[in-house]
Design a protein around this motif. Structure first.
Motif, mmCIF file in Angstrom:
data_model
loop_
_atom_site.group_PDB
_atom_site.id
_atom_site.type_symbol
_atom_site.label_atom_id
_atom_site.label_comp_id
_atom_site.label_asym_id
_atom_site.label_seq_id
_atom_site.Cartn_x
_atom_site.Cartn_y
_atom_site.Cartn_z
ATOM 1 N N TRP A 102 0.836 -1.202 0.000
ATOM 2 C CA TRP A 102 0.000 0.000 0.000
ATOM 3 C C TRP A 102 0.867 1.247 0.000
ATOM 4 C CZ3 TRP A 102 -3.947 -1.485 4.426
ATOM 5 C CH2 TRP A 102 -4.855 -2.433 3.929
ATOM 6 N N HIS A 103 1.892 1.231 0.855
ATOM 7 C CA HIS A 103 2.759 2.396 0.995
ATOM 8 C C HIS A 103 3.477 2.699 -0.319
ATOM 9 C CE1 HIS A 103 6.140 4.821 2.560
ATOM 10 N NE2 HIS A 103 5.316 5.147 3.536
ATOM 11 N N ALA A 104 4.009 1.649 -0.958
ATOM 12 C CA ALA A 104 4.732 1.839 -2.215
ATOM 13 C C ALA A 104 3.816 2.361 -3.314
ATOM 14 C CB ALA A 104 5.377 0.524 -2.646
ATOM 15 N N ALA A 105 2.528 1.991 -3.237
ATOM 16 C CA ALA A 105 1.565 2.446 -4.236
ATOM 17 C C ALA A 105 1.014 3.833 -3.925
ATOM 18 C CB ALA A 105 0.407 1.443 -4.330
ATOM 19 N N GLY A 106 1.428 4.418 -2.812
ATOM 20 C CA GLY A 106 0.958 5.745 -2.440
ATOM 21 C C GLY A 106 -0.445 5.774 -1.882
ATOM 22 N N ARG A 107 -0.946 4.636 -1.416
ATOM 23 C CA ARG A 107 -2.318 4.558 -0.892
ATOM 24 C C ARG A 107 -2.344 4.915 0.585
ATOM 25 N NH1 ARG A 107 -4.083 -1.360 -3.002
ATOM 26 N NH2 ARG A 107 -5.982 -0.894 -1.802
ATOM 27 N N SER A 108 -3.254 5.791 0.956
ATOM 28 C CA SER A 108 -3.438 6.130 2.379
ATOM 29 C C SER A 108 -4.124 4.977 3.087
ATOM 30 C CB SER A 108 -4.277 7.398 2.515
ATOM 31 O OG SER A 108 -3.607 8.509 1.959
ATOM 32 N N PHE A 109 -3.815 4.808 4.348
ATOM 33 C CA PHE A 109 -4.446 3.762 5.137
ATOM 34 C C PHE A 109 -4.339 4.122 6.609
ATOM 35 C CE2 PHE A 109 -0.066 2.637 4.199
ATOM 36 C CZ PHE A 109 0.470 2.208 5.410
ATOM 37 N N ALA A 110 -4.999 3.350 7.438
ATOM 38 C CA ALA A 110 -4.928 3.556 8.889
ATOM 39 C C ALA A 110 -4.598 2.222 9.533
ATOM 40 C CB ALA A 110 -6.258 4.091 9.428
ATOM 41 N N VAL A 111 -3.793 2.282 10.584
ATOM 42 C CA VAL A 111 -3.412 1.084 11.325
ATOM 43 C C VAL A 111 -3.944 1.204 12.744
ATOM 44 C CG1 VAL A 111 -1.517 -0.314 12.211
ATOM 45 C CG2 VAL A 111 -1.346 0.716 9.940
ATOM 46 N N ALA A 112 -4.706 0.193 13.174
ATOM 47 C CA ALA A 112 -5.195 0.118 14.543
ATOM 48 C C ALA A 112 -4.333 -0.896 15.284
ATOM 49 C CB ALA A 112 -6.658 -0.317 14.567
ATOM 50 N N THR A 113 -3.712 -0.475 16.378
ATOM 51 C CA THR A 113 -2.773 -1.323 17.107
ATOM 52 C C THR A 113 -3.222 -1.478 18.548
ATOM 53 O OG1 THR A 113 -0.977 -0.426 15.741
ATOM 54 C CG2 THR A 113 -0.351 -1.655 17.731
ATOM 55 N N VAL A 114 -3.199 -2.708 19.051
ATOM 56 C CA VAL A 114 -3.466 -2.942 20.472
ATOM 57 C C VAL A 114 -2.278 -2.410 21.259
ATOM 58 C CG1 VAL A 114 -3.848 -4.672 22.260
ATOM 59 C CG2 VAL A 114 -4.864 -4.985 19.999
ATOM 60 N N VAL A 115 -2.517 -1.414 22.124
ATOM 61 C CA VAL A 115 -1.427 -0.798 22.892
ATOM 62 C C VAL A 115 -1.559 -1.065 24.392
ATOM 63 C CG1 VAL A 115 -1.043 0.993 21.165
ATOM 64 C CG2 VAL A 115 -2.647 1.413 23.055
ATOM 65 N N GLY A 116 -2.626 -1.739 24.802
ATOM 66 C CA GLY A 116 -2.789 -2.072 26.208
ATOM 67 C C GLY A 116 -3.840 -3.147 26.367
ATOM 68 N N VAL A 117 -3.599 -4.101 27.264
ATOM 69 C CA VAL A 117 -4.568 -5.155 27.525
ATOM 70 C C VAL A 117 -4.655 -5.405 29.021
ATOM 71 C CG1 VAL A 117 -4.066 -6.302 25.329
ATOM 72 C CG2 VAL A 117 -2.892 -7.050 27.387
ATOM 73 N N SER A 118 -5.806 -5.892 29.457
ATOM 74 C CA SER A 118 -5.968 -6.359 30.832
ATOM 75 C C SER A 118 -7.089 -7.385 30.845
ATOM 76 C CB SER A 118 -6.296 -5.195 31.786
ATOM 77 O OG SER A 118 -7.519 -4.579 31.426
ATOM 78 N N GLY A 119 -7.066 -8.253 31.852
ATOM 79 C CA GLY A 119 -8.064 -9.302 31.930
ATOM 80 C C GLY A 119 -7.892 -10.309 30.811
ATOM 81 N N SER A 120 -8.979 -10.933 30.407
ATOM 82 C CA SER A 120 -8.941 -11.991 29.390
ATOM 83 C C SER A 120 -9.040 -11.418 27.989
ATOM 84 C CB SER A 120 -10.077 -12.987 29.642
ATOM 85 O OG SER A 120 -9.905 -13.642 30.875
ATOM 86 N N ALA A 121 -8.149 -10.481 27.671
ATOM 87 C CA ALA A 121 -8.145 -9.901 26.334
ATOM 88 C C ALA A 121 -7.584 -10.909 25.342
ATOM 89 C CB ALA A 121 -7.309 -8.617 26.325
ATOM 90 N N PRO A 122 -8.158 -10.973 24.125
ATOM 91 C CA PRO A 122 -7.794 -12.027 23.178
ATOM 92 C C PRO A 122 -6.473 -11.835 22.460
ATOM 93 C CG PRO A 122 -9.469 -10.612 22.240
ATOM 94 C CD PRO A 122 -9.300 -10.167 23.668
ATOM 95 N N ARG A 123 -5.941 -10.610 22.367
ATOM 96 C CA ARG A 123 -4.707 -10.379 21.621
ATOM 97 C C ARG A 123 -3.712 -9.628 22.486
ATOM 98 N NH1 ARG A 123 -5.075 -10.728 16.098
ATOM 99 N NH2 ARG A 123 -2.817 -10.911 16.289
ATOM 100 N N ASP A 124 -2.437 -9.808 22.195
ATOM 101 C CA ASP A 124 -1.365 -9.138 22.922
ATOM 102 C C ASP A 124 -1.115 -7.751 22.354
ATOM 103 O OD1 ASP A 124 -0.876 -11.254 24.638
ATOM 104 O OD2 ASP A 124 0.567 -12.196 23.283
ATOM 105 N N PRO A 125 -0.449 -6.867 23.140
ATOM 106 C CA PRO A 125 -0.036 -5.576 22.592
ATOM 107 C C PRO A 125 0.792 -5.780 21.325
ATOM 108 C CG PRO A 125 0.214 -5.568 24.967
ATOM 109 C CD PRO A 125 -0.134 -6.986 24.582
#
Length: 414
Positions: free
Chosen positions: A11-34
């Motif tokens: 995407w970046h090489a093609a010049g396409r804009s995009f958005a990235v959502a990243t897990v930056v904090g978890v607690s309890g029984s969260a399904p994914r890691d930071p």
């Protein structure tokens, strides 16, 4: 982001804009890691995952909104019994997700970071996820010997006059602020350790508590080569361990001194097969092992085991396990004492290797070994999940630089 790096680079090489959502904090029984990430491009294509399905729809919408507005956002997702229609985690955990719009060529730090990740070059990506508005979203890509991107200076406390607005440009690259120097230093240390997590700094760059006023919270993601699994002993059990090691994401090497057994044909799924004495091969790898490295000693032959374990148990690796009966283990311990290992060093050895699953076949034994490696890494109890009532997913031990999750915008669940 490493899992989706190839598509992001396209995407970046093609010049396409995009958005990235990243897990930056978890607690309890969260399904994914930071560090787990989902990305959406301007055309609506989505890749990756932040929750395994629980909140993907809501995060997808946040990504689309970020692409349109150009503004990053930190969002918290939890679980609410009161609102049956609330978007949240049915497992009862909490996820903090940072959504960042990316426009190719607009940010030196992000541009360099995506290129490094795609190329496999070790890099730490430090992004400001909370703090003064002018800083949120600022990114620095840090390697072992350089960095790209910049953090603008802390906003002035003085009120600008209408005739003299604050400059919109960032400072020259050679004029590093104290905050930027601190972020680069902390990120480089985390890269060296292969760690991903949060750091909280004052605007002057000094570490502080996230409850203090005037702080900056950065999420640092370390992208390093896959952890290594070294399997010593080219036996039938080793082939099954190799397969499950690859499944867990390790780069797997099989080493045996006997060329008739150590062949690529017998271990087609190994990343490499080495013919050498185990201890001599280990001595040659000291610059390529770290705290994530796993050693599985399956030779159960003293002439191979003892010289190898004498070295391995003194190295800062993550796990050392050795195959053999309980009688073999007692004899092995005695021999290790004779060559000078301390009780603390011998205590690091997992032998007989694996958990007691009643395993008999090579495949069952490999599952037993993998289960012990995971439990050792994650702090699992090795008990059945229905034997307890606490969180299913174990949280990593808290450190001073990993503060409680910060809340911005709306909260989907209490």
């Amino acid at each position: 982001m490493q899992d989706i790096a190839e598509q992001l680079q396209a995407w970046h090489a093609a010049g396409r804009s995009f958005a990235v959502a990243t897990v930056v904090g978890v607690s309890g029984s969260a399904p994914r890691d930071p560090g787990a990430a989902l990305a959406v491009d301007a055309a609506g294509e989505a890749i990756g995952s932040v929750s395994g399905g629980c909140v993907e729809g809501a995060v997808y919408e946040l990504c689309q909104a970020a692409i349109e507005s150009g503004e990053p956002v930190l969002e918290r997702f939890g679980y609410s019994d009161e609102d049956a229609f609330a978007v949240g985690l049915t497992c009862g955990g909490v996820l903090d997700v940072f959504v960042q719009p990316i426009r190719p060529g607009a940010d030196d730090g992000l541009d360099a970071g995506i290129a490094y990740i795609a190329s496999g070059t070790p890099v730490a990506l430090a992004r400001v996820i909370a703090g003064p508005g002018g800083l949120v979203g600022a990114t620095v890509a840090v390697t072992a010997d350089t960095h790209h991107g910049a953090l603008p200076p802390a906003p002035s406390t003085a009120q600008p006059s209408p005739a003299a607005p604050l400059p919109a440009t960032r400072p020259p690259r050679h004029l590093l602020t104290a905050l930027e120097r601190a972020v680069v230093t902390e990120a480089r240390a985390m890269l060296d350790a292969g760690r991903t997590g949060r750091i909280v700094l004052g605007l002057d760059g000094r570490p502080c508590d996230d409850r203090d006023q005037g702080t900056v919270t950065c999420f640092v993601e370390s992208y390093v080569p896959a952890p290594r699994m070294l399997v010593f002993g080219a036996i039938d059990f080793a082939a099954a361990v190799v397969r499950i090691g690859r499944f867990l994401g390790y780069r797997v090497t099989v080493c045996d001194a006997r060329p008739v057994f150590a062949t690529k044909r017998r271990f087609p799924e190994a990343d490499e097969v080495v013919v050498d004495w185990p201890h001599r091969y280990l001595d040659s790898q000291l610059d390529r092992i770290d705290g994530r490295t796993v050693l599985c000693v399956l030779t159960h032959d003293a002439k191979f085991d003892i010289p190898l374990l004498e070295r391995a148990l003194r190295l800062p690796v993550g796990y050392v396990g050795a195959m053999g009966s309980r009688r073999t283990h007692r004899d092995r311990e005695a021999r290790l004492r004779e060559v000078g290992l301390t009780e603390a060093e011998i205590g690091r050895l997992r032998s007989p290797i694996g958990l007691d699953l009643g395993a008999r076949t090579p495949e069952e034994t490999a599952v037993s070994v993998a289960a012990e490696i995971i439990a050792h890494r994650r702090g699992g109890s090795c008990l059945p999940l229905n034997a307890g009532d606490g969180p299913i997913h174990h949280e990593a031990p808290a450190t001073p630089e990993e503060p409680r999750a910060r809340r911005t915008r709306r909260t989907h669940a209490a």
